[in-house]
Design a protein around this motif. Structure first.
Motif, PDB file in Angstrom:
ATOM      1  N   PRO A 174       0.742  -1.223   0.100  1.00 44.78           N
ATOM      2  CA  PRO A 174      -0.127   0.103  -0.070  1.00 44.78           C
ATOM      3  C   PRO A 174       0.870   1.189   0.142  1.00 44.78           C
ATOM      4  N   ALA A 175       1.970   1.148   0.955  1.00 40.44           N
ATOM      5  CA  ALA A 175       2.752   2.391   0.983  1.00 40.44           C
ATOM      6  C   ALA A 175       3.481   2.825  -0.384  1.00 40.44           C
ATOM      7  N   THR A 176       3.713   1.750  -1.074  1.00 37.20           N
ATOM      8  CA  THR A 176       4.241   2.094  -2.486  1.00 37.20           C
ATOM      9  C   THR A 176       3.544   2.431  -3.621  1.00 37.20           C
ATOM     10  N   ILE A 177       2.460   1.920  -3.425  1.00 41.65           N
ATOM     11  CA  ILE A 177       1.238   2.161  -4.538  1.00 41.65           C
ATOM     12  C   ILE A 177       0.889   3.738  -4.310  1.00 41.65           C
ATOM     13  N   ALA A 178       0.657   4.058  -2.786  1.00 42.82           N
ATOM     14  CA  ALA A 178       0.401   5.473  -2.655  1.00 42.82           C
ATOM     15  C   ALA A 178       1.493   6.716  -3.224  1.00 42.82           C
ATOM     16  N   ALA A 179       2.887   6.059  -3.002  1.00 38.52           N
ATOM     17  CA  ALA A 179       3.827   6.832  -3.210  1.00 38.52           C
ATOM     18  C   ALA A 179       3.743   7.177  -4.900  1.00 38.52           C
ATOM     19  N   THR A 180       3.332   6.146  -5.822  1.00 34.54           N
ATOM     20  CA  THR A 180       3.161   6.468  -7.192  1.00 34.54           C
ATOM     21  C   THR A 180       1.981   7.473  -7.424  1.00 34.54           C
ATOM     22  N   GLY A 181       1.060   7.679  -6.561  1.00 37.84           N
ATOM     23  CA  GLY A 181       0.140   8.636  -6.657  1.00 37.84           C
ATOM     24  C   GLY A 181       1.060   9.922  -6.464  1.00 37.84           C
ATOM     25  N   ALA A 182       1.815   9.812  -5.556  1.00 40.92           N
ATOM     26  CA  ALA A 182       2.574  11.393  -5.047  1.00 40.92           C
ATOM     27  C   ALA A 182       3.555  11.475  -6.379  1.00 40.92           C
ATOM     28  N   VAL A 183       4.056  10.458  -7.103  1.00 38.27           N
ATOM     29  CA  VAL A 183       4.866  10.722  -8.267  1.00 38.27           C
ATOM     30  C   VAL A 183       4.032  11.386  -9.258  1.00 38.27           C
ATOM     31  N   ALA A 184       2.831  11.009  -9.458  1.00 41.45           N
ATOM     32  CA  ALA A 184       2.049  11.395 -10.455  1.00 41.45           C
ATOM     33  C   ALA A 184       1.659  12.750 -10.199  1.00 41.45           C
ATOM     34  N   LEU A 185       1.383  13.123  -8.683  1.00 41.54           N
ATOM     35  CA  LEU A 185       0.859  14.722  -8.475  1.00 41.54           C
ATOM     36  C   LEU A 185       2.217  15.631  -8.506  1.00 41.54           C
ATOM     37  N   LEU A 186       3.283  15.105  -8.312  1.00 41.22           N
ATOM     38  CA  LEU A 186       4.684  15.927  -8.486  1.00 41.22           C
ATOM     39  C   LEU A 186       4.960  16.315  -9.627  1.00 41.22           C
ATOM     40  N   THR A 187       4.623  15.282 -10.752  1.00 40.52           N
ATOM     41  CA  THR A 187       4.892  15.368 -12.258  1.00 40.52           C
ATOM     42  C   THR A 187       3.852  16.577 -12.621  1.00 40.52           C
ATOM     43  N   ALA A 188       2.703  16.400 -12.387  1.00 41.41           N
ATOM     44  CA  ALA A 188       1.791  17.324 -12.622  1.00 41.41           C
ATOM     45  C   ALA A 188       2.063  18.811 -12.210  1.00 41.41           C
ATOM     46  N   ILE A 189       2.595  18.921 -11.023  1.00 44.08           N
ATOM     47  CA  ILE A 189       2.905  20.114 -10.371  1.00 44.08           C
ATOM     48  C   ILE A 189       4.061  20.804 -11.014  1.00 44.08           C
ATOM     49  N   LEU A 190       5.194  19.962 -11.351  1.00 43.82           N
ATOM     50  CA  LEU A 190       6.287  20.433 -12.035  1.00 43.82           C
ATOM     51  C   LEU A 190       6.113  20.875 -13.495  1.00 43.82           C
ATOM     52  N   GLN A 191       5.198  19.990 -14.178  1.00 46.83           N
ATOM     53  CA  GLN A 191       4.792  20.487 -15.752  1.00 46.83           C
ATOM     54  C   GLN A 191       3.827  21.661 -15.760  1.00 46.83           C
ATOM     55  N   HIS A 192       3.094  21.744 -14.443  1.00 48.49           N
ATOM     56  CA  HIS A 192       2.238  23.121 -14.319  1.00 48.49           C
ATOM     57  C   HIS A 192       3.259  24.387 -14.352  1.00 48.49           C
ATOM     58  N   HIS A 193       4.354  24.045 -13.627  1.00 50.38           N
ATOM     59  CA  HIS A 193       5.181  25.244 -13.451  1.00 50.38           C
ATOM     60  C   HIS A 193       6.246  25.547 -14.397  1.00 50.38           C
ATOM     61  N   TRP A 194       6.722  24.343 -15.090  1.00 48.39           N
ATOM     62  CA  TRP A 194       7.797  24.498 -16.004  1.00 48.39           C
ATOM     63  C   TRP A 194       7.390  24.372 -17.629  1.00 48.39           C
ATOM     64  N   LEU A 195       6.177  23.854 -18.001  1.00 50.61           N
ATOM     65  CA  LEU A 195       5.890  23.595 -19.086  1.00 50.61           C
ATOM     66  C   LEU A 195       4.732  24.298 -19.485  1.00 50.61           C
ATOM     67  N   ALA A 196       5.134  25.535 -20.101  1.00 49.30           N
ATOM     68  CA  ALA A 196       4.057  26.810 -20.244  1.00 49.30           C
ATOM     69  C   ALA A 196       2.827  26.070 -21.290  1.00 49.30           C
ATOM     70  N   ASP A 197       3.053  25.527 -22.321  1.00 50.40           N
ATOM     71  CA  ASP A 197       2.207  24.941 -23.434  1.00 50.40           C
ATOM     72  C   ASP A 197       2.196  23.447 -23.679  1.00 50.40           C
ATOM     73  N   PRO A 198       1.996  22.650 -22.860  1.00 50.96           N
ATOM     74  CA  PRO A 198       1.909  21.341 -23.270  1.00 50.96           C
ATOM     75  C   PRO A 198       1.510  20.601 -24.618  1.00 50.96           C
ATOM     76  N   THR A 199       0.466  21.396 -24.929  1.00 47.85           N
ATOM     77  CA  THR A 199      -0.162  20.983 -26.096  1.00 47.85           C
ATOM     78  C   THR A 199       0.784  21.326 -27.578  1.00 47.85           C
ATOM     79  N   HIS A 200       1.641  22.358 -27.364  1.00 48.43           N
ATOM     80  CA  HIS A 200       2.696  22.527 -28.407  1.00 48.43           C
ATOM     81  C   HIS A 200       4.021  21.935 -28.093  1.00 48.43           C
ATOM     82  N   ASN A 201       4.248  21.322 -27.059  1.00 47.69           N
ATOM     83  CA  ASN A 201       5.384  20.583 -26.607  1.00 47.69           C
ATOM     84  C   ASN A 201       5.015  19.112 -26.297  1.00 47.69           C
TER      85      ASN A 201
END
Length: 205
Positions: free
Chosen positions: A29-56
């Protein structure tokens, strides 16, 4: 020699049958939950550092590919350790069964991305939702060796996938949140189900 080969084949068949009738306890369970944290962190990083995902789209999907590989590695490492601990001599057969159940959905996800990228790049906005639907199918395929209540997580990904496709259809754009939020919530839900069901009767059926 022929009798020895037959005996070995019979042993393999018996081990496979035992594995098929045993609840798989290799997912932590802990590792499965940690993969959810990886997904959320990836979304946060892309939100801040990838201005236009559709064109990239290369950067967008590269980020999620890295997140997927990292999550798969985390699950694989713990799955091997937990299987050795909980399933002893059946560990290899149990791991093989778990991978076999989810593999078609995983392969379909990779091939679908490649085909859309090559032949219909204008439809890549659908890929996040389609991936979630494929994850739901993989979870449903695994229900027979996991607590039956994991079907709730499968239903979450199924509904989330179609919802993401419908939401994205209005703008035909890529968003890190349509990947991050459904996967973060889905993995945490999956972790909670496995945690609470681990001592229940449905975990042993």
């Amino acid at each position: 020699m022929r009798d020895l080969d037959k005996a070995l084949a019979d042993i393999v068949a018996i081990r496979s049958q035992l594995a098929a009738g045993t609840a798989f306890r290799g997912y932590g369970p802990a590792t499965i939950a940690a993969t959810g944290a990886v997904a959320l962190l990836t979304a946060i990083l892309q939100h801040h550092w990838l201005a236009d995902p559709t064109h990239n789209p290369i950067l967008f999907f590269a980020g999620w590919s890295v997140a997927a590989v990292l999550s798969a590695a985390m699950i694989w490492i713990e799955m091997r350790a937990r299987s050795r601990r909980h399933h002893s001599g059946l560990a290899d057969a149990m791991i093989h069964q778990a991978v076999e159940q989810f593999l078609p959905a995983g392969v379909a996800g990779v091939l679908l991305a490649a085909v859309l990228w090559k032949f219909a790049p204008e439809t890549l906005w659908m890929l996040p939702g389609l991936w979630q639907i494929l994850v739901s199918l993989g979870i449903f395929a695994s229900v027979r060796s996991l607590p039956r209540s994991v079907a709730i997580a499968g239903a979450w990904y199924f509904v989330a996938g179609f919802s993401v496709v419908m939401i994205a259809s209005h703008s035909h754009t890529l968003s890190p949140w349509t990947m991050g939020l459904p996967f973060a919530a889905g993995q945490v839900l999956m972790a909670a189900i496995i945690y609470f069901a681990s001592g229940d009767s449905d975990a042993e059926d």
